[in-house]
Design a protein around this motif. Structure first.
Motif, PDB file in Angstrom:
ATOM      1  N   UNK A   1       0.873  -1.169   0.000  1.00 13.79           N
ATOM      2  CA  UNK A   1       0.000   0.000   0.000  1.00 13.79           C
ATOM      3  C   UNK A   1       0.903   1.208   0.000  1.00 13.79           C
ATOM      4  N   UNK A   2       0.841   2.042  -1.038  1.00 16.42           N
ATOM      5  CA  UNK A   2       1.797   3.131  -1.149  1.00 16.42           C
ATOM      6  C   UNK A   2       1.138   4.407  -1.627  1.00 16.42           C
ATOM      7  N   UNK A   3       1.633   5.523  -1.093  1.00 19.43           N
ATOM      8  CA  UNK A   3       1.258   6.842  -1.578  1.00 19.43           C
ATOM      9  C   UNK A   3       2.503   7.685  -1.551  1.00 19.43           C
ATOM     10  N   UNK A   4       2.391   8.975  -1.674  1.00 26.38           N
ATOM     11  CA  UNK A   4       3.560   9.843  -1.653  1.00 26.38           C
ATOM     12  C   UNK A   4       4.238   9.815  -0.300  1.00 26.38           C
ATOM     13  N   UNK A   5       5.588   9.883  -0.289  1.00 28.45           N
ATOM     14  CA  UNK A   5       6.347   9.800   0.951  1.00 28.45           C
ATOM     15  C   UNK A   5       6.275  11.101   1.731  1.00 28.45           C
TER      16      UNK A   5
ATOM     17  N   UNK B   1      -0.398   9.143   5.991  1.00 25.77           N
ATOM     18  CA  UNK B   1       1.040   9.311   6.226  1.00 25.77           C
ATOM     19  C   UNK B   1       1.854   9.484   4.955  1.00 25.77           C
ATOM     20  N   UNK B   2       1.350   8.942   3.836  1.00 22.02           N
ATOM     21  CA  UNK B   2       2.131   8.961   2.618  1.00 22.02           C
ATOM     22  C   UNK B   2       3.280   7.974   2.632  1.00 22.02           C
ATOM     23  N   UNK B   3       3.240   6.993   3.558  1.00 22.39           N
ATOM     24  CA  UNK B   3       4.303   5.996   3.654  1.00 22.39           C
ATOM     25  C   UNK B   3       3.828   4.665   3.083  1.00 22.39           C
ATOM     26  N   UNK B   4       4.701   4.023   2.327  1.00 20.78           N
ATOM     27  CA  UNK B   4       4.397   2.723   1.750  1.00 20.78           C
ATOM     28  C   UNK B   4       4.494   1.641   2.817  1.00 20.78           C
ATOM     29  N   UNK B   5       3.537   0.705   2.801  1.00 21.16           N
ATOM     30  CA  UNK B   5       3.532  -0.414   3.751  1.00 21.16           C
ATOM     31  C   UNK B   5       3.444  -1.708   2.958  1.00 21.16           C
TER      32      UNK B   5
ATOM     33  N   UNK C   1       7.982  -3.211  -4.005  1.00 18.84           N
ATOM     34  CA  UNK C   1       7.350  -2.087  -4.704  1.00 18.84           C
ATOM     35  C   UNK C   1       8.420  -1.287  -5.430  1.00 18.84           C
ATOM     36  N   UNK C   2       8.211  -1.055  -6.712  1.00 21.77           N
ATOM     37  CA  UNK C   2       9.080  -0.184  -7.509  1.00 21.77           C
ATOM     38  C   UNK C   2       8.308   1.108  -7.718  1.00 21.77           C
ATOM     39  N   UNK C   3       8.810   2.204  -7.162  1.00 23.19           N
ATOM     40  CA  UNK C   3       8.083   3.466  -7.194  1.00 23.19           C
ATOM     41  C   UNK C   3       8.883   4.543  -7.920  1.00 23.19           C
ATOM     42  N   UNK C   4       8.197   5.488  -8.581  1.00 23.15           N
ATOM     43  CA  UNK C   4       8.899   6.569  -9.282  1.00 23.15           C
ATOM     44  C   UNK C   4       9.549   7.537  -8.305  1.00 23.15           C
ATOM     45  N   UNK C   5      10.578   8.254  -8.779  1.00 21.04           N
ATOM     46  CA  UNK C   5      11.323   9.161  -7.913  1.00 21.04           C
ATOM     47  C   UNK C   5      10.460  10.298  -7.380  1.00 21.04           C
ATOM     48  N   UNK C   6       9.427  10.704  -8.101  1.00 19.27           N
ATOM     49  CA  UNK C   6       8.612  11.810  -7.600  1.00 19.27           C
ATOM     50  C   UNK C   6       7.695  11.374  -6.468  1.00 19.27           C
ATOM     51  N   UNK C   7       7.558  10.056  -6.256  1.00 19.42           N
ATOM     52  CA  UNK C   7       6.777   9.530  -5.138  1.00 19.42           C
ATOM     53  C   UNK C   7       7.699   9.146  -3.978  1.00 19.42           C
ATOM     54  N   UNK C   8       8.780   8.462  -4.298  1.00 19.81           N
ATOM     55  CA  UNK C   8       9.696   7.974  -3.268  1.00 19.81           C
ATOM     56  C   UNK C   8      11.126   8.224  -3.737  1.00 19.81           C
ATOM     57  N   UNK C   9      11.671   9.412  -3.493  1.00 19.29           N
ATOM     58  CA  UNK C   9      13.025   9.740  -3.939  1.00 19.29           C
ATOM     59  C   UNK C   9      14.036   8.749  -3.375  1.00 19.29           C
ATOM     60  N   UNK C  10      15.047   8.443  -4.163  1.00 19.18           N
ATOM     61  CA  UNK C  10      16.081   7.515  -3.737  1.00 19.18           C
ATOM     62  C   UNK C  10      17.180   7.445  -4.763  1.00 19.18           C
ATOM     63  N   UNK C  11      18.153   6.539  -4.557  1.00 19.75           N
ATOM     64  CA  UNK C  11      19.264   6.421  -5.500  1.00 19.75           C
ATOM     65  C   UNK C  11      18.772   6.135  -6.907  1.00 19.75           C
ATOM     66  N   UNK C  12      19.499   6.658  -7.857  1.00 17.19           N
ATOM     67  CA  UNK C  12      19.172   6.415  -9.262  1.00 17.19           C
ATOM     68  C   UNK C  12      20.134   5.411  -9.862  1.00 17.19           C
ATOM     69  N   UNK C  13      19.695   4.739 -10.911  1.00 19.93           N
ATOM     70  CA  UNK C  13      20.590   3.799 -11.592  1.00 19.93           C
ATOM     71  C   UNK C  13      21.798   4.543 -12.133  1.00 19.93           C
TER      72      UNK C  13
END
Length: 201
Positions: free
Chosen positions: A3-7, A34-38, A185-197
């Motif tokens: 279950x995921x929404x924006x962080x 919360x905008x946190x993925x579970x 869950x694979x999420x886009x950077x605008x939802x869950x920012x993180x390291x990029x390939x």
């Protein structure tokens, strides 16, 4: 299930009004606020009831209260999917606690290897799409089964993702009591920012 929404920021105080209810419903309501993925295994939460959460809390504190008495705790997923929580069963003894730690380390290993495999192909490199994967790991360490719970929205990319994971092998076999399947869950950077390939600009 994931279950995921924006962080949201971990230190941000949020208003929660989540009554005691079926745990899966409460987790969905929590994610919306919360905008946190579970992430969790559906069979585990079936028939469980959440504790009520009412008041201003950080996302982590609210989830801890919500899970009180359910037999679960929430761990941060400290990999490329950082910002998400994964539900873990509460350890009943030191031996069980050690096993839980081993499972978490193996979860992180699988997520890191999946990330590397997807990053190796521009078609599947994470960052611009969302998808949910379920994986089973054989005793040999090979991915014995990979499936899409949620499509990336591109049939060609879906096929490329499954092809990349079909040949994937972990560096070591899984713990004997590893809970399967694993849900990622694979999420886009605008939802869950993180390291990029590294190969993607």
């Amino acid at each position: 299930m994931d279950i995921a929404t924006g962080a949201s920021s971990e230190s941000q105080m949020l208003d929660f009004d989540v009554p005691a209810q079926p745990l899966v419903t409460a987790l969905a309501q929590y994610a919306t606020v919360s905008g946190r993925s579970v992430m969790f295994i559906d069979e585990w939460v079936a028939g469980r009831t959440s504790a009520p959460v009412r008041g201003r809390y950080t996302s982590h504190a609210a989830l801890r209260i919500l899970l009180a008495g359910t037999g679960f705790i929430a761990d941060d997923v400290d990999t490329q999917l950082s910002g998400a929580f994964i539900l873990k069963r509460v350890a009943a003894a030191p031996v069980a606690a050690s096993a839980a730690g081993s499972q978490r380390r193996y979860d992180a290993l699988v997520q890191a290897r999946v990330w590397e495999a997807l990053c190796a192909d521009l078609r599947t490199a994470p960052g611009h799409y969302r998808s949910i994967l379920q994986l089973r790991v054989a005793a040999s360490g090979h991915i014995s089964q990979a499936s899409l719970v949620s499509s990336s929205g591109d049939p060609g990319r879906d096929a490329a993702m499954l092809a990349a994971l079909a040949n994937l092998k972990m560096d070591r076999p899984p713990p004997a009591d590893l809970a399967l399947p694993l849900t990622l869950a694979i999420l886009p950077h605008d939802v869950l920012p993180g390291p990029r390939c590294a190969t993607v600009h």
